[in-house]
Design a protein around this motif. Sequence first.
Motif, mmCIF file in Angstrom:
data_model
loop_
_atom_site.group_PDB
_atom_site.id
_atom_site.type_symbol
_atom_site.label_atom_id
_atom_site.label_comp_id
_atom_site.label_asym_id
_atom_site.label_seq_id
_atom_site.Cartn_x
_atom_site.Cartn_y
_atom_site.Cartn_z
ATOM 1 N N LEU A 1 -9.019 -5.094 7.109
ATOM 2 C CA LEU A 1 -8.837 -5.674 5.780
ATOM 3 C C LEU A 1 -7.537 -5.208 5.135
ATOM 4 N N MET A 2 -7.124 -3.964 5.392
ATOM 5 C CA MET A 2 -5.861 -3.482 4.841
ATOM 6 C C MET A 2 -4.674 -4.174 5.509
ATOM 7 N N ALA A 3 -4.749 -4.339 6.822
ATOM 8 C CA ALA A 3 -3.639 -4.976 7.536
ATOM 9 C C ALA A 3 -3.501 -6.442 7.143
ATOM 10 N N VAL A 4 -4.607 -7.168 7.200
ATOM 11 C CA VAL A 4 -4.572 -8.604 6.895
ATOM 12 C C VAL A 4 -4.341 -8.833 5.403
ATOM 13 N N GLY A 5 -5.091 -8.131 4.570
ATOM 14 C CA GLY A 5 -4.949 -8.300 3.133
ATOM 15 C C GLY A 5 -3.573 -7.902 2.643
ATOM 16 N N GLY A 6 -3.071 -6.770 3.140
ATOM 17 C CA GLY A 6 -1.740 -6.323 2.732
ATOM 18 C C GLY A 6 -0.664 -7.298 3.136
ATOM 19 N N PHE B 1 0.831 -1.208 0.000
ATOM 20 C CA PHE B 1 0.000 0.000 0.000
ATOM 21 C C PHE B 1 0.866 1.259 0.000
ATOM 22 N N GLY B 2 2.007 1.204 -0.688
ATOM 23 C CA GLY B 2 2.892 2.354 -0.787
ATOM 24 C C GLY B 2 3.753 2.605 0.430
ATOM 25 N N ILE B 3 3.651 1.766 1.467
ATOM 26 C CA ILE B 3 4.423 1.924 2.703
ATOM 27 C C ILE B 3 5.530 0.876 2.731
ATOM 28 N N HIS B 4 6.743 1.270 3.069
ATOM 29 C CA HIS B 4 7.845 0.316 3.136
ATOM 30 C C HIS B 4 7.512 -0.785 4.137
ATOM 31 N N ILE B 5 7.908 -1.973 3.802
ATOM 32 C CA ILE B 5 7.536 -3.139 4.604
ATOM 33 C C ILE B 5 8.044 -3.030 6.050
ATOM 34 N N LYS B 6 9.180 -2.329 6.270
ATOM 35 C CA LYS B 6 9.715 -2.210 7.637
ATOM 36 C C LYS B 6 8.797 -1.359 8.522
ATOM 37 N N TYR B 7 7.935 -0.553 7.892
ATOM 38 C CA TYR B 7 6.937 0.207 8.656
ATOM 39 C C TYR B 7 5.578 -0.500 8.641
ATOM 40 N N LEU C 1 3.064 -1.903 11.992
ATOM 41 C CA LEU C 1 1.737 -1.292 12.054
ATOM 42 C C LEU C 1 0.640 -2.343 11.907
ATOM 43 N N SER C 2 0.822 -3.266 10.959
ATOM 44 C CA SER C 2 -0.175 -4.320 10.777
ATOM 45 C C SER C 2 -0.208 -5.246 11.990
ATOM 46 N N PHE C 3 0.943 -5.457 12.626
ATOM 47 C CA PHE C 3 0.993 -6.286 13.833
ATOM 48 C C PHE C 3 0.163 -5.655 14.949
#
Length: 451
Positions: A58-63, A23-29, A33-35
Amino acid sequence: MSNISESKEGVKWYQFKSVTKVFGIHIKYFLPLSFVVLVALMTGILPSDGFVRSIVVLMAVGGLMSWIGSVVPLIRSVGGKLLFPMFGTVILMKTGIFPETASESANLLMDNGFQMFFVASIVVGTILATDGKLLKASALRYLPILFLVQVFGLAFAFLSSLITGKSFYEAVFFIAAPCMAGGTSGAITTLPSLYSSVLQTDMSTMSGNLFATAMLGTYLALAISIVMKILASNFPKLMGNGQGELLKKESAEITEAKKNMTVYPNSTNDYGDLIGGLFLSLAVTVVGSILNYFVPNVVYIAWTIIIVILVKIFGLVPDELCKKANCWSQFTQEYLIIIICAGIGMSSSSGVSLSSIMSPATIITLLMTFAGAIIGAMVGAKIFGLHRYETAITAAMCSCNIGASGDVQMLALTERMDLLAFATISTRIGGAMMLIEISILFPIVVRALGL
């Protein structure tokens, strides 16, 4: 895109550096956040505001699932970017790892028109992004072939029901149609929306199965294309191999259209392009709804498609609006579709049946559908003066895959990338034609069967 990680033993089973953003956010961030969101979900302390909770879950889990599906080569090779958000969440729900509140969060968004919002964005944007001059120039020769492809494909699906024991209703509408509906968006949202409006049932119950069927169809279509390529190389006259040329005699209009074809950008630095594309998509859908009010036998999505095709052919929409619609459509296909897939999987009523999808009856039905599509394409090629092999690849096989990425795979595999313009028409306009046909046939069949 970073280089693929390798070890001394060879390529690793994971390739974390191959996809660095979600979603345009670096995976290290994104990961921490999703956690946080997942911990809040599983401990029951998510915000109580409905749409805030629904969208963030849905964004956290789906992403997260989409990222996993993109960095693990084995999963990625089978369409994991979209497949994993859908079926990964199914597993998490069925095993009880996620609480029932996760399903409630998904249903809140999915049951309140989010899928139809997505459908409107995709339908309007993809058709308006098709070059109008090429569409108009090829209408008399190529579009009739697409119609023959679909007639033969659905007819052979009907015949398969006599062999497999499946009902023709299931073979035609739930196996053949999803593979010819213009890509993943057709299978995930447009067809379920169309069917639901007629059956008056929850569309999420069928989305998962239709999507999985379309994915299986794509793999089978690629395998068939490999066989066709071998035959075309060894028996060029028998297969009607045009050596890369589609038309035996190209009209001046098509030559000019291909030379000056308009390609709209897929991204933009102007936020006005996105919001303008959103409004345009929804406004045209409202016009479709108005026509549906006066002619209810044709569902409003079909009316929307008809309107957009006509205004595009006759050049009634300026390029500026086409650009906006395309930018918004590309945004939804890149990002919102991940949320859609996660929502479908997380809905408790999703009911995806992999055993049914992978059954011999389903595979036979798909193979016969594709055989019918190829025959229809070759018959059309003979009638309208096209090379049979190239027509079968573009009009038939590119009508039976997951969309734009499927077109590229198909043409790269068969070394026919120069025909991408026609493959695009097969996917976008051919998919729209299929949806119109299904919207007319499905209610008739439903009434006849008393469903």
